[in-house]
Write a protein that holds these residues in place. Structure first.
Motif, PDB file in Angstrom:
ATOM      1  N   GLN A 180       8.916  13.854  -5.307  1.00 54.41           N
ATOM      2  CA  GLN A 180       7.510  13.823  -5.719  1.00 54.41           C
ATOM      3  C   GLN A 180       6.755  12.749  -4.947  1.00 54.41           C
ATOM      4  O   GLN A 180       5.573  12.882  -4.663  1.00 54.41           O
ATOM      5  CB  GLN A 180       7.419  13.536  -7.221  1.00 54.41           C
ATOM      6  N   ARG A 181       7.475  11.663  -4.596  1.00 53.81           N
ATOM      7  CA  ARG A 181       6.816  10.579  -3.875  1.00 53.81           C
ATOM      8  C   ARG A 181       6.738  10.868  -2.386  1.00 53.81           C
ATOM      9  O   ARG A 181       6.222  10.044  -1.625  1.00 53.81           O
ATOM     10  CB  ARG A 181       7.563   9.274  -4.102  1.00 53.81           C
ATOM     11  N   GLY A 182       7.290  11.966  -1.967  1.00 52.82           N
ATOM     12  CA  GLY A 182       7.191  12.336  -0.562  1.00 52.82           C
ATOM     13  C   GLY A 182       8.161  11.576   0.330  1.00 52.82           C
ATOM     14  O   GLY A 182       7.979  11.522   1.545  1.00 52.82           O
ATOM     15  N   LEU A 183       9.229  10.971  -0.255  1.00 51.44           N
ATOM     16  CA  LEU A 183      10.162  10.186   0.552  1.00 51.44           C
ATOM     17  C   LEU A 183      11.331  11.039   1.037  1.00 51.44           C
ATOM     18  O   LEU A 183      11.944  10.724   2.047  1.00 51.44           O
ATOM     19  CB  LEU A 183      10.696   9.004  -0.260  1.00 51.44           C
ATOM     20  N   MET A 206       0.805  -1.228   0.000  1.00 56.12           N
ATOM     21  CA  MET A 206       0.000   0.000   0.000  1.00 56.12           C
ATOM     22  C   MET A 206       0.837   1.277   0.000  1.00 56.12           C
ATOM     23  O   MET A 206       0.574   2.181  -0.808  1.00 56.12           O
ATOM     24  CB  MET A 206      -0.954   0.004   1.207  1.00 56.12           C
ATOM     25  N   PRO A 207       1.853   1.377   0.900  1.00 53.13           N
ATOM     26  CA  PRO A 207       2.601   2.640   0.942  1.00 53.13           C
ATOM     27  C   PRO A 207       3.258   2.935  -0.408  1.00 53.13           C
ATOM     28  O   PRO A 207       3.291   4.083  -0.849  1.00 53.13           O
ATOM     29  CB  PRO A 207       3.668   2.406   2.010  1.00 53.13           C
ATOM     30  N   ARG A 208       3.774   1.868  -1.068  1.00 50.80           N
ATOM     31  CA  ARG A 208       4.443   2.116  -2.334  1.00 50.80           C
ATOM     32  C   ARG A 208       3.442   2.636  -3.379  1.00 50.80           C
ATOM     33  O   ARG A 208       3.745   3.512  -4.165  1.00 50.80           O
ATOM     34  CB  ARG A 208       5.099   0.819  -2.816  1.00 50.80           C
ATOM     35  N   LEU A 209       2.248   2.041  -3.329  1.00 53.88           N
ATOM     36  CA  LEU A 209       1.189   2.479  -4.249  1.00 53.88           C
ATOM     37  C   LEU A 209       0.860   3.951  -4.002  1.00 53.88           C
ATOM     38  O   LEU A 209       0.738   4.751  -4.921  1.00 53.88           O
ATOM     39  CB  LEU A 209      -0.064   1.632  -4.015  1.00 53.88           C
ATOM     40  N   LEU A 210       0.758   4.262  -2.708  1.00 54.50           N
ATOM     41  CA  LEU A 210       0.455   5.646  -2.349  1.00 54.50           C
ATOM     42  C   LEU A 210       1.549   6.570  -2.833  1.00 54.50           C
ATOM     43  O   LEU A 210       1.291   7.651  -3.352  1.00 54.50           O
ATOM     44  CB  LEU A 210       0.318   5.767  -0.822  1.00 54.50           C
ATOM     45  N   ALA A 211       2.809   6.108  -2.676  1.00 55.87           N
ATOM     46  CA  ALA A 211       3.939   6.927  -3.096  1.00 55.87           C
ATOM     47  C   ALA A 211       3.860   7.178  -4.598  1.00 55.87           C
ATOM     48  O   ALA A 211       4.045   8.311  -5.065  1.00 55.87           O
ATOM     49  CB  ALA A 211       5.246   6.233  -2.731  1.00 55.87           C
ATOM     50  N   ALA A 212       3.549   6.095  -5.373  1.00 52.71           N
ATOM     51  CA  ALA A 212       3.439   6.250  -6.827  1.00 52.71           C
ATOM     52  C   ALA A 212       2.328   7.236  -7.157  1.00 52.71           C
ATOM     53  O   ALA A 212       2.461   8.078  -8.046  1.00 52.71           O
ATOM     54  CB  ALA A 212       3.153   4.897  -7.463  1.00 52.71           C
ATOM     55  N   LEU A 213       1.241   7.128  -6.393  1.00 55.57           N
ATOM     56  CA  LEU A 213       0.119   8.033  -6.611  1.00 55.57           C
ATOM     57  C   LEU A 213       0.548   9.480  -6.363  1.00 55.57           C
ATOM     58  O   LEU A 213       0.232  10.384  -7.139  1.00 55.57           O
ATOM     59  CB  LEU A 213      -1.017   7.645  -5.657  1.00 55.57           C
ATOM     60  N   ARG A 214       1.307   9.663  -5.287  1.00 49.54           N
ATOM     61  CA  ARG A 214       1.768  11.022  -4.969  1.00 49.54           C
ATOM     62  C   ARG A 214       2.630  11.570  -6.090  1.00 49.54           C
ATOM     63  O   ARG A 214       2.535  12.749  -6.437  1.00 49.54           O
ATOM     64  CB  ARG A 214       2.580  11.015  -3.672  1.00 49.54           C
ATOM     65  N   TRP A 225       2.437  10.876  -9.255  1.00 43.34           N
ATOM     66  CA  TRP A 225       1.612  11.286 -10.393  1.00 43.34           C
ATOM     67  C   TRP A 225       0.831  12.548 -10.089  1.00 43.34           C
ATOM     68  O   TRP A 225       0.654  13.398 -10.951  1.00 43.34           O
ATOM     69  CB  TRP A 225       0.682  10.147 -10.810  1.00 43.34           C
ATOM     70  N   ILE A 226       0.374  12.667  -8.845  1.00 46.02           N
ATOM     71  CA  ILE A 226      -0.325  13.894  -8.480  1.00 46.02           C
ATOM     72  C   ILE A 226       0.610  15.083  -8.645  1.00 46.02           C
ATOM     73  O   ILE A 226       0.241  16.118  -9.213  1.00 46.02           O
ATOM     74  CB  ILE A 226      -0.853  13.806  -7.027  1.00 46.02           C
TER      75      ILE A 226
END
Lengths: 902, 117
Positions: B65-68, A2-10, A12-13
């Motif tokens: 961009q990924r917030g990491l 889930m976190p990785r998916l969220l990161a990918a989503l971020r 793209w946003i």
């Protein structure tokens, strides 16, 4: 995960947000890269390298700033979107820099798209719009062909056999339309409503469920006239009961009988007819309540065909399977019941096929409008294509330049298609306005009835989607070919050419053919418009064959209050008598059918001694039941024999009056007076013809002569009648008096269709013809305008390219008159070719229009020649002006300037 | 434009490991600028890993961009302006997950390769 998916989503946003401007700008990115290099150099220096060498080493080590910037830009946002944005910006700049090109292209496309939007909306409303049911394509109509209306109709007995034997349908339901007097309670006044009598499985077959309450139960469709339950139409429920859910269980009255409301149909479901919004649904078994004279015989007589059968195809079954299965069942029924089913073929049709079959003129009209609109679109697209072609040489050099500095050919094609799309999008927006205006014009067509029968012309989602598709199609059509050609540009040739003069010949030919084609199409459009205008005007001038002035009408249906035949008869008679005694009324008559008020009832007749073609024993014709004052009141002359008399009563021999068209069909060349025919089928009673009336228009101003039979009111009961009165003054002023006449006889009886004949005729015929004429006429004018613009563009372009040559000609002594004639002549030659082609193509227009409307449209050879000459003159004149302007400019070329211009 | 594609494919190969390396560097050394990260990776790999800017900075941007990680301008000890990156809480969580995954993967690979040998 889930976190990785969220990161990918971020990510793209962030990239999408970057498009909207939320991003680090290029300067900031570059500053970071420069800082990197500085730090690297500083590091190297610290390790003892000389400053200059350290700098160089750092740069080599870290790679180029430009490449890194490119990669960063890609990462920052969505590259294709950036490209698109860049293309759009560039396209907008191009369009703004060439306002003439932009305006002509946009307006051309707007007209083309608008015409198609209007034509689609017209077709959609009258033919195409699917029923408001789930998966409408699976619903088929089945039944025997009715030779009169060409609708598929069946008897109840046949329906039961078909339903029980067919396997290719998930379910088969049957229904019949019926009007009824509706009253919300016992003492409320009744109003005229229209509903569907349906078999118990109807809602399941069409695939909707009552929004409120319940569906009919199986047992409610078993015993005739037992289960008086009703499901209300949604709109009707809102109107009549304010959307009150407590309506369930209430008792309402239909034709004077109590019915219990058990449900409300869902919103949006208006029945299985594209025009009628049915107000109630009751089980088919309640039929005797709505058709009292027929009684339970409706369920017994195999040849009483009044039901429409609709079925939903079973999963996996095809229309062809259903058709062959029904053909087999039909043949079996014919063998088992030769008396009633001889020569009756069972057919299935899709909803669309059925609509076309029921109204072939509408289908032809729709097809004609679609063809005209396609013609306008062709002319419009040809304009834009021509303009693009004339800019091609200029653009070719630009493209070559961009190719030379490394742009991909694919990108160039995309750039050019984007430009075309941009034009198409603006054109589409304006086109929707054009379409909207046309739709507003169509809306003038209203069917004058008290029942909720409407044609809803609307710029709805379907019309919108269609228009956008047309716009995109046009853009690709006009934009893709030149784009591909531009991208194929031969670099060196294009760069070397001083101007594009070398590109010449073939493209010029293409443009000439295009402009010639435009003129030809415009000519066809104009000829059609001229024919339609002249034909319609002639028909309207000729009038309907009866008087339309000083006539007021009103319909009453006392059977709706369960009057017996005799009581109803008596009621009609008393009504007519009291009308005659009213001041201001000159004469008053009764008629079952009012000309121009929808479709007339029909009757089956067998003329004595007439030899029908094989396989046919009788004919179905339109009919009315009228009293002895009818022909005088309406002003229809009796040409031979006599009109009806009061003496033509139930005790007297049965008589009829036919119109000339019917007399000519069966007794051509002899007098029809004294001839006999059987009525109501091959075993019906004999009726003697006592009069021949003039053939009038019955349903529409443009119909072909229609055979018609009149029966005397005293010999044939009718469930509803029109009272028709000739007034001495303004007829509309007597409307209130009319209502009073009925109230004085029966307060509860619903009154309908109170209107003047003038209004009815205007709504049914004049307005419709005006709208069609205006539509076709404006398509013709649009076509001509666009073609003229195209011609102007071509000539102007040719002149601009030949400025130098013309300058030389003038310099070596050509006089300006000859230059004018030369340029003008070339333009007009093109027009003449297009005109000839167009006129040739138009030769088919007359017969086509005649088949659409009526034989009168074909016109005489002289009238046609006049129309052709008129169109030719108009086109030549417009074209001459269009070619003259640039030709004159050419003749004014100043040779010194022209030669210096290079 | 073709060089854009080349940069992209190279970046793709490196992406997974580069992310892990950058996060690990920032987690151990604290806030760093781009050059320092590159230098550190080069030093740790004894010069085997030489990142050019076209690979490093898009990678940093992607992590941001990924917030990491989070980047902001600051000055170095030598008073030069540079953009410093710091790992975020989400970055630390991602690092732990990646490390575990990496360890698992190497165990599997080792077992597989030894088995063959």
């Amino acid at each position: 995960m889930m976190p990785r998916l969220l990161a990918a989503l971020r990510e793209w946003i962030a990239r999408v947000a970057a498009i909207a401007g939320r991003r680090r700008d290029d300067a900031d990115l570059e500053r970071e890269l420069r800082a990197h290099l500085e730090l690297a150099a500083e590091d190297a220096e610290r390790r003892g390298q000389p400053a200059a060498a350290a700098r160089r080493a750092a740069a080599v080590h870290a790679g180029g700033v430009a490449q890194a910037m490119e990669a960063l830009r890609d990462q920052r946002s969505l590259p294709w979107f950036d490209d698109l944005a860049r293309d759009l910006r560039y396209g907008c700049r191009m369009l703004a820099r060439n306002p003439g090109f932009t305006a002509v292209s946009v307006i051309s496309l707007a007209i083309g798209i608008g015409a198609n939007c209007a034509a689609f909306s017209f077709a959609d409303t009258l033919l195409l719009r699917p029923l408001a049911v789930p998966r409408p394509a699976e619903l088929l109509v089945a039944g025997q062909v009715n030779p009169f209306e060409d609708s598929l109709e069946s008897s109840y007995r046949d329906y039961v056999d078909i339903r029980d034997r067919s396997r290719s349908f998930e379910g088969l339901a049957a229904y019949a339309k019926s009007t009824a007097g509706f009253a919300a309670s016992v003492d409320a006044p009744a109003r005229l409503t229209i509903g569907l009598l349906v078999t118990g499985n109807f809602f399941r077959v069409v695939g909707v469920q009552p929004q409120l309450g319940r569906d009919f139960r199986p047992e409610e469709d078993q015993v005739p006239a037992r289960d008086a339950v009703v499901i209300l139409g949604h709109e009707f429920w809102l109107q009549q009961f304010g959307g009150d859910p407590a309506v369930l269980g209430r008792t309402v009255r239909l034709n004077g009988a109590d019915f219990t409301v058990v449900g409300v149909a869902p919103a949006g479901f208006t029945g299985v007819d594209q025009f009628t919004r049915f107000q109630f649904y009751t089980p088919l078994m309640m039929w005797p309540r709505f058709s009292p004279d027929a009684g339970v015989a409706l369920f017994e007589a195999r040849d009483d065909r009044r039901l429409t059968i609709t079925g939903r195809l079973a999963a996996g079954a095809t229309i062809a399977q259903a058709q062959s299965e029904l053909a087999t069942i039909g043949a079996d029924l014919e063998r088992a019941h030769p008396d009633t089913n001889r020569n009756s073929r069972l057919l299935v049709r899709t909803e669309l096929q059925n609509r076309i079959a029921q109204a072939p003129p509408v289908a032809t009209l729709v097809a004609m409008l679609a063809a005209l609109a396609a013609g306008v679109l062709f002319v419009a697209c040809a304009n834009v294509a021509g303009l693009i072609a004339s800019r091609a040489p200029m653009r070719a050099r630009e493209m070559a330049m961009r190719l030379a500095i490394g742009a991909g050919r694919g990108r160039l094609v995309r750039q050019l298609v984007t430009e075309s799309l941009l034009v198409a999008i603006i054109g589409c927006a304006l086109g929707l306005a054009v379409g909207g205006a046309a739709i507003a014009l169509f809306r003038q067509i209203q069917i004058p009835v008290d029942l909720p029968i409407t044609t809803v012309f609307a710029l709805d989602r379907r019309a919108l989607a269609f228009s956008i598709a047309v716009a995109i199609g046009s853009a690709v059509l006009v934009g893709l070919a030149p784009a591909v050609r531009a991208a194929r540009t031969d670099l060196t040739a294009a760069m070397k050419a001083t101007d594009a003069a070398g590109h010449g010949g073939r493209r010029q030919w293409g443009r000439r053919v295009l402009v010639g084609g435009q003129v030809a199409v415009a000519v066809v459009l104009l000829v059609m418009a001229a024919f339609v205008y002249r034909g319609f005007a002639r028909e309207l001038r000729g009038g309907p064959g009866f008087a339309t002035d000083h006539l007021l009408m009103m319909s009453v249906a006392p059977k709706q209050l369960r009057y017996s035949d005799a009581q109803a008869q008596q009621f009609f008679e008393r009504l007519a008598v009291s009308a005659r005694g009213t001041p201001g009324i000159v004469s008053a008559a009764l008629t079952r059918y009012m000309p121009m008020d929808g479709l007339p009832p029909s009757t089956t007749i067998v003329p004595e001694g007439f030899q029908f073609p094989r396989g046919q024993e009788s004919a179905v014709h339109a009919t009315s039941i009228v009293d002895e004052h009818y022909f005088d009141t309406l002003g229809v002359p009796i040409l031979q024999g006599r009109a009806f008399r009061a003496a033509d009563s139930i005790a007297a021999p049965r008589v009829a009056i036919v119109n000339e068209a019917l007399a000519n069909r069966y007794w051509s060349g002899q007098s029809a007076i004294g001839k006999r025919f059987r009525v109501d089928g091959a075993r019906g009673p004999w009726v003697e013809i006592v009069g021949v009336a003039r053939t009038t228009k019955y349903t529409f101003a443009l119909e072909n002569p229609k055979p018609f039979v009149y029966f005397p009111f005293r010999q044939r009961p009718a469930e509803s009648m029109f009272l028709l009165a000739r007034t001495s003054g303004e007829p509309a002023s007597l409307a209130a008096v009319f209502r009073e006449l009925v109230r004085a006889l029966d307060v509860n009886l619903p009154i309908a269709n109170v209107r003047t004949m003038e209004e009815l005729y205007r709504m049914r015929s004049v307005v419709v013809l005006d709208v069609i004429t205006a539509t076709i006429g404006s398509m013709g004018v649009m076509g001509l305008t666009l073609a003229v613009v195209g011609l102007y563009g071509l000539v102007a372009y040719a002149v601009s390219r030949r400025t130098k040559e013309i300058g030389i000609r003038i310099a070596i002594g050509a006089d300006r008159g000859s230059v004018l004639r030369m340029v003008l002549g070339q333009g007009l030659l093109l027009v003449a070719a297009g005109l000839a082609a167009g006129l040739l193509a138009s030769l088919g227009a007359g017969p086509l229009l005649a088949s659409t409307f009526m034989s009168g449209m074909e016109g005489t050879a002289r009238a046609n020649a006049a129309a052709f000459a008129l169109v030719a003159a108009a086109v030549l004149m417009a074209a001459a002006i269009a070619a003259y302007i640039p030709a004159r400019r050419a003749s004014l070329v100043n040779p010194t300037e022209a030669l210096r211009a290079e | 434009m073709p060089n854009r594609d080349k940069a992209r494919s190279k970046a793709d190969v490196l992406q997974g490991t580069l992310d892990l390396m950058v996060l690990q560097t920032l987690a151990t050394l604290g806030s760093q600028h781009g050059y320092a990260i590159a230098a550190r990776l080069e030093q740790v790999s004894s010069g085997a890993l030489r990142l050019n800017m076209g690979t490093l900075y898009p990678g940093l941007m992607r992590l941001e961009q990924r917030g990491l990680i989070r980047g902001s301008w600051d000055v170095t000890e030598n008073n030069r302006k540079a953009r410093f990156y710091a790992i975020t809480a989400a970055g630390r969580r991602e690092l732990e997950a990646e490390k575990a995954e990496w360890a698992r993967m190497t165990t599997i690979m080792q077992a597989l390769l030894q088995d063959e040998g």
